[in-house]
Design an enzyme around this catalytic site. Sequence first.
Site, short mmCIF file in Angstrom:
data_model
loop_
_atom_site.label_atom_id
_atom_site.label_comp_id
_atom_site.label_asym_id
_atom_site.label_seq_id
_atom_site.Cartn_x
_atom_site.Cartn_y
_atom_site.Cartn_z
N PHE A 62 14.45 29.80 25.47
CA PHE A 62 14.97 28.60 26.10
C PHE A 62 14.42 28.43 27.51
O PHE A 62 14.43 29.37 28.31
CB PHE A 62 16.51 28.68 26.23
CG PHE A 62 17.26 28.56 24.94
CD1 PHE A 62 17.79 27.35 24.53
CD2 PHE A 62 17.45 29.68 24.12
CE1 PHE A 62 18.51 27.23 23.34
CE2 PHE A 62 18.16 29.58 22.93
CZ PHE A 62 18.69 28.36 22.53
N ASP A 63 13.94 27.24 27.81
CA ASP A 63 13.74 26.87 29.20
C ASP A 63 15.13 26.77 29.82
O ASP A 63 16.14 26.70 29.11
CB ASP A 63 13.01 25.51 29.27
CG ASP A 63 12.79 25.04 30.69
OD1 ASP A 63 12.52 25.87 31.57
OD2 ASP A 63 12.90 23.82 30.92
N MET A 64 15.21 26.75 31.16
CA MET A 64 16.53 26.68 31.79
C MET A 64 16.84 25.30 32.38
O MET A 64 17.76 24.62 31.94
CB MET A 64 16.66 27.74 32.89
CG MET A 64 18.05 27.81 33.50
SD MET A 64 18.19 29.08 34.77
CE MET A 64 17.31 28.29 36.14
N VAL B 12 12.51 26.05 23.22
CA VAL B 12 13.26 24.82 23.46
C VAL B 12 12.92 24.34 24.87
O VAL B 12 13.16 25.04 25.85
CB VAL B 12 14.78 25.04 23.33
CG1 VAL B 12 15.51 23.70 23.46
CG2 VAL B 12 15.12 25.70 22.00
N ASP C 96 12.21 20.72 27.67
CA ASP C 96 12.48 19.30 27.95
C ASP C 96 11.34 18.63 28.69
O ASP C 96 11.38 17.42 28.91
CB ASP C 96 13.76 19.15 28.80
CG ASP C 96 13.57 19.71 30.20
OD1 ASP C 96 13.05 20.85 30.33
OD2 ASP C 96 13.93 19.03 31.17
#
Length: 219
Positions: free
Chosen positions: A7-9, A167, A169
Amino acid sequence: MFEAVIFDMDGVLIDSEPLHIQLEEEIFKEIGANVSFEEHISFVGTTSHYMWEYVKNKCNVPLTVEELVEMDRKRYIDYISKHDDAVKPIEGVGELVKELYSKKVKLAVASSSPIDVIELVVKRLKLKDYFNELVSGDFVKRSKPYPDIFLYAAEKLNVVPEKCIVVEDSNKGVLAAKSAGMKVVGFINPNSGNQDIKMADMIIQSFYDINYEKLMMIS
């Protein structure tokens, strides 16, 4: 079949981009740097070194890149340390993390943010115990869109890139993950600006739209 999810944060675990932008805009004004909003948004997903090197060179700022990075990071961590409500989780992401953990999927955070910020965020979200690894962009030489951070995370997890799902954005984050040879879920976060993530393997507008079974379909 996938074995790990990375996961990106910022913009994925927490809705932090508006705060980053607000605080960085304050610094731009203080140092007399003329940076357009479009330019500013283009740095979403990159490390602070990457952005501040650009700002210094473009605007002839009489400070070193290291001084600018330190100014930026200190202002951000001071703010989130003093304001509990500054760390806002993205709706549904905690439930996904817990489901994947229950399925024995290895989990990591791979963020361009410094490690002390990542540690503070996962602790605030009460997700610290679910992640096997926390990886900062400071741990690798090149920022996203280069694949270094995701390859490093996969190595730490002891999972080959082809069995990892990322994941993200941001445009640069999705490009980095694809360059690493990983599958990508692109999360449309309006607060991250108009990010081109169409090259992702799956695009979602809510974390309630995905689960373990749906991730199996793209792996």
